[in-house]
Design a protein around this motif. Structure first.
Motif, PDB file in Angstrom:
ATOM      1  N   THR A  84       1.312   5.163  -7.599  1.00  0.00           N
ATOM      2  CA  THR A  84       0.719   4.990  -8.925  1.00  0.00           C
ATOM      3  C   THR A  84       1.818   4.885  -9.988  1.00  0.00           C
ATOM      4  OG1 THR A  84      -1.147   6.345  -8.219  1.00  0.00           O
ATOM      5  CG2 THR A  84      -0.896   5.994 -10.582  1.00  0.00           C
ATOM      6  N   THR A  99       0.868   0.089 -10.847  1.00  0.00           N
ATOM      7  CA  THR A  99      -0.113   0.301  -9.788  1.00  0.00           C
ATOM      8  C   THR A  99      -1.076   1.400 -10.216  1.00  0.00           C
ATOM      9  OG1 THR A  99       1.647  -0.220  -8.217  1.00  0.00           O
ATOM     10  CG2 THR A  99      -0.367   0.732  -7.317  1.00  0.00           C
ATOM     11  N   THR A 100      -2.341   1.204  -9.972  1.00  0.00           N
ATOM     12  CA  THR A 100      -3.341   2.194 -10.407  1.00  0.00           C
ATOM     13  C   THR A 100      -3.892   3.014  -9.248  1.00  0.00           C
ATOM     14  OG1 THR A 100      -5.078   0.512 -10.241  1.00  0.00           O
ATOM     15  CG2 THR A 100      -4.031   0.803 -12.389  1.00  0.00           C
ATOM     16  N   THR A 101      -3.587   2.623  -8.015  1.00  0.00           N
ATOM     17  CA  THR A 101      -4.069   3.378  -6.854  1.00  0.00           C
ATOM     18  C   THR A 101      -2.928   4.170  -6.240  1.00  0.00           C
ATOM     19  OG1 THR A 101      -3.684   1.436  -5.474  1.00  0.00           O
ATOM     20  CG2 THR A 101      -5.922   1.765  -6.315  1.00  0.00           C
ATOM     21  N   LYS A 102      -3.264   5.272  -5.584  1.00  0.00           N
ATOM     22  CA  LYS A 102      -2.206   6.112  -5.032  1.00  0.00           C
ATOM     23  C   LYS A 102      -1.688   5.551  -3.717  1.00  0.00           C
ATOM     24  CE  LYS A 102      -5.103   9.463  -2.500  1.00  0.00           C
ATOM     25  NZ  LYS A 102      -5.421  10.895  -2.386  1.00  0.00           N
ATOM     26  N   ASP A 137      -1.182  12.856  -8.016  1.00  0.00           N
ATOM     27  CA  ASP A 137      -1.245  12.371  -6.634  1.00  0.00           C
ATOM     28  C   ASP A 137      -0.217  13.084  -5.761  1.00  0.00           C
ATOM     29  OD1 ASP A 137      -3.208  10.589  -7.400  1.00  0.00           O
ATOM     30  OD2 ASP A 137      -1.876   8.840  -7.477  1.00  0.00           O
ATOM     31  N   LYS A 172      -0.689   5.077   0.056  1.00  0.00           N
ATOM     32  CA  LYS A 172      -1.291   5.354   1.364  1.00  0.00           C
ATOM     33  C   LYS A 172      -0.439   6.399   2.093  1.00  0.00           C
ATOM     34  CE  LYS A 172      -2.615   2.465   5.370  1.00  0.00           C
ATOM     35  NZ  LYS A 172      -2.638   1.045   5.783  1.00  0.00           N
ATOM     36  N   LYS A 175       0.827  -1.210   0.000  1.00  0.00           N
ATOM     37  CA  LYS A 175       0.000   0.000   0.000  1.00  0.00           C
ATOM     38  C   LYS A 175       0.861   1.259   0.000  1.00  0.00           C
ATOM     39  CE  LYS A 175      -4.051  -2.160   2.094  1.00  0.00           C
ATOM     40  NZ  LYS A 175      -3.438  -3.476   2.377  1.00  0.00           N
ATOM     41  N   LYS A 203      -1.062  10.572 -13.517  1.00  0.00           N
ATOM     42  CA  LYS A 203      -1.792  10.376 -12.262  1.00  0.00           C
ATOM     43  C   LYS A 203      -0.847  10.409 -11.063  1.00  0.00           C
ATOM     44  CE  LYS A 203      -5.222   7.434  -9.967  1.00  0.00           C
ATOM     45  NZ  LYS A 203      -4.561   7.456  -8.654  1.00  0.00           N
TER      46      LYS A 203
END
Length: 727
Positions: free
Chosen positions: A561, A572-575, A710, A577, A557, A706
């Protein structure tokens, strides 16, 4: 053909050993045991010839391939007698290959696996050589094709060199009678000689249960890594005393504590070996001379020291006999030079390096981004540290059997270290704190009873101790004073005898929990959150590599990105944590985000403030890792940290709740406004990002954009936080 393979690894990240047991045949192979009689033995690192009995089990007429830089004439001097005897007595076909020179020439550096594989197929003749070359080159395209044609071409050239550049050594029959040279080794310990040395020599299976007597409780003696002296580096730093200004940055960033400043008096220098120099511009304090010494036998040749030196006083040179002769300077500095009171403030960058590192010669990767933080922590607080270490890289290089890199100072004080499960290290460390805290507070409740039977001097010392029960600063001096008086007065007085029996608890321990982002952000996050929520004096150091480094680079986590990692092969597509902001939300947790290569002074402030704070603290440290694929090499890890902050990829801040109580702004955004135009340069400089464009060009640009977005959003949240408190 059928194949059977078993690979035995030690757990060192760099400079360790892998032994590959390989069998080939035209029939199915069912041999559930290791090879003890080999047709072919290859040694891929020349330093192993002095460390291991390499030809144990070689068959008569077998083949031995040695990767080395030595000429045939030099082999006479360099090969130990036991290897010469084995070669001659078993009529071994002996070949050498300078794979390291080939790697350097081709631009592969120390990556010589293809060179050595090709040589194996050429000599072992398991399959026709032309088939082997074709299969190897096809595998290169499959493995490295996404990294570009240049990488493919380099590895193809390595195969061709491995096939064509080895040569057979003609050795004399007199090798059969070679006599071992008697060398007087440096003193070690009984444990090292009886247990550690055989294990390190890969003959640990020969040990008997009785050899482990005294270790029944599972503890291992500390300070044993210093005896290993494996000498794996082909290049080491050479110091120019005339250019040195004594900034100690080389020592500060060294991942392995193999380069250090030394302070000497005139009397000590009069006894020094030839070549011991003083830096005329060294900043040491008026009464001492300043010298930099290098441990050529533990250095791992990352070059971080040379790269960070502002005056180019360090140059990487071949680790030849002349250079290794300088070990006399290292041993003199360690054995003959007396410890000095720090002439500088130890809370500064320069001053910290006049403190002995109590973490040294670990098995971490060359250029590791994690270990400089660990080492620094032990220089600041190590003589009273208790460390609970989450499983991961930091536990592997921190406690790899059979030796320990955590050590003690001249008084025998040093970190207590233990490793628990990946998922409960925070709770484990919190339990350590609670146990010690209970004993200390129980003693504090008995101070008045103790004073009733104590001398006026001991009464004053006990009062001072109780008044500063929770203060780390000066705790060792207060504890020593009370202990010295107790030893004179305790006999026959039960309450004083209890204090004396528990004297080790008089010192205010510095409680730390170490772990990586896979632990702190993921599997162990519940424990981290629980410990922070307890509002107790426990410190957490998060070594953030943004992947699960120890298990091969899986995404966590903390993975931003666009980064490619295992389980995130298309980016990775999510930023990422934001662990720091989550901790700040409690309001009473000290939180800092640091990057050594960007701002060493900010790091020093964060570490000393976190430890001094009477409550939970978490320091999140940016750690470049081999899994990042830094194109400039891990020797540039400090430079990579600097660029990460400059471009806005990583921000520096500190949140100190004590300032809020003083009516001041508790949040300090310590990194300057980023230059986001450098963000793409940062991404392109690391394979984990750059390879996204090759493998998934249609996704790459959007994910790159992205991750910048972010980063900007993260920065804006910090700016708002700072302005909000100021308002």
């Amino acid at each position: 053909m059928y194949a059977q393979a078993y690979f035995a690894y030690d757990s060192k990240k760099s400079g360790g050993v892998t032994i590959s047991h390989l069998r080939f045949g035209t029939q199915p192979i069912d041999m559930p045991y290791l090879i003890d009689a080999a047709d072919y033995i290859a040694c891929h690192r020349q330093s192993y010839v002095k460390r291991f009995d390499l030809l144990r089990g070689i068959k008569d007429g077998g083949t031995f391939m040695l990767n080395c830089t030595w000429s045939d004439d030099e082999l006479e001097h360099e090969l130990p007698a036991r290897i010469k005897r084995a070669i001659a007595k078993h009529h071994v076909k002996f070949y050498t290959l300078n794979g390291d020179a080939i790697g350097q020439k081709l631009g592969l550096g120390t990556r010589i696996n293809m060179v050595m594989q090709a040589a194996f197929f050429a000599l072992a003749k398991v399959i026709p050589l032309e088939d082997a070359v074709k299969y190897l080159k096809d595998s290169i395209v499959k493995s490295y094709g996404k990294k570009g044609q240049k990488v493919v071409d380099m590895n193809w050239a390595a195969v061709d060199a491995g096939v064509g550049e080895f040569h057979e050594v003609s050795y004399p029959a007199s090798w059969a009678d070679a006599v071992d040279e008697k060398t007087e080794g440096r003193p070690t310990t009984e444990y090292f000689e009886k247990v550690a040395a055989p294990v390190l020599g890969q003959i640990g299976d020969d040990l008997k249960v009785s050899d482990f007597t005294g270790r029944e409780d599972g503890t291992m003696p500390s300070g044993t890594a210093k005896f290993e002296k494996a000498g794996p580096a082909l290049y080491v730093p050479s110091w120019d005393h005339e250019k040195c200004i004594g900034c100690t940055q080389c020592s500060f960033v060294c991942p392995h504590a193999t380069i250090r400043p030394v302070l000497t008096t005139e009397e000590e220098r009069a006894k020094a070996p030839a070549g011991f120099q003083i830096a005329p511009k060294g900043k040491s304090g008026k009464e001492y001379g300043f010298t930099i010494v290098v441990d050529q036998l533990d250095c791992l040749e990352c070059g971080s020291c040379a790269n960070v030196c502002p005056t180019k006083a360090l140059t990487m040179v071949p680790n030849d006999d002349d250079e290794r002769g300088k070990m006399d300077l290292w041993y003199f500095a360690q054995d003959e030079v007396s410890p000095k009171a720090n002439p500088q403030n130890k809370k500064t960058v320069i001053g910290s390096q006049f403190e002995q590192p109590l973490f040294e010669f670990s098995g971490a990767c060359a250029g590791c981004g994690e270990t400089p933080y660990v080492k620094l922590t032990t220089q600041l607080f190590g003589d009273r540290m208790m460390i609970a270490n989450a499983t991961g890289c930091s536990s592997i290089y921190g406690g790899s059997a059979p030796v320990a890199p955590y050590t003690t100072n001249e008084k025998g004080h040093g970190p207590v270290w233990a490793n628990s499960l990946f998922e409960d290290a925070a709770e484990y460390g919190f339990g350590m704190f609670m146990g010690v805290d209970k004993i200390r507070k129980d003693l504090a409740l008995k101070v008045e009873a103790a004073k009733a039977v104590a001398s006026p001097e001991l009464q004053a010392a006990l009062s001072d101790w109780a008044a500063n029960l929770l203060e780390g600063e000066g705790t060792r001096e207060r504890a020593d004073k009370v202990t010295a008086l107790l030893e004179k007065e305790a006999a026959g007085k039960p309450v004083l005898e209890e204090f004396l029996a528990k004297k080790k608890y008089l010192v205010k321990r510095s409680h730390w929990i170490f772990g990586g982002d896979g632990w702190a952000y993921d599997i162990g996050f519940g424990g981290v959150d629980h410990v922070l929520a307890q509002d107790q004096d426990v410190n957490i150091l998060v070594l953030d590599t943004e992947v699960y480094s120890n298990t091969g680079g899986q995404s966590s986590k903390a993975t931003p990105t666009a980064a490619i990692a295992q389980f995130a092969a298309s980016g990775t597509t999510t930023k990422k944590k934001d662990l720091g902001m989550m901790a700040i939300s409690y309001g009473y947790v000290y939180v800092a985000q640091v990057a050594m290569g960007s701002d060493k002074n900010q790091l020093m402030k964060a570490m000393t403030e976190a430890e001094a704070y009477h409550g939970p603290s978490v320091v999140i440290a940016y750690c470049p890792c081999i899994n990042h694929g830094i194109r400039k090499g891990m020797g540039k890890s400090q430079e990579e940290e600097k660029l990460a902050v400059a471009c806005g990829y990583w921000d520096l801040f500190r949140y100190n709740p004590e300032l809020k109580e003083q009516g001041k702004n508790p949040f300090s955004l310590d990194s300057k406004e980023p230059d986001y135009s450098k963000f793409q340069e940062f991404l392109e400089g690391e394979v984990r990002y750059a390879s996204l464009a090759k493998g998934f060009p249609e996704l790459a640009q959007s994910l790159y954009e992205k991750t910048v977005t972010d980063a900007k959003a993260r920065r804006e949240s910090y700016v708002r936080l700072q302005k909000g408190f100021e308002a």
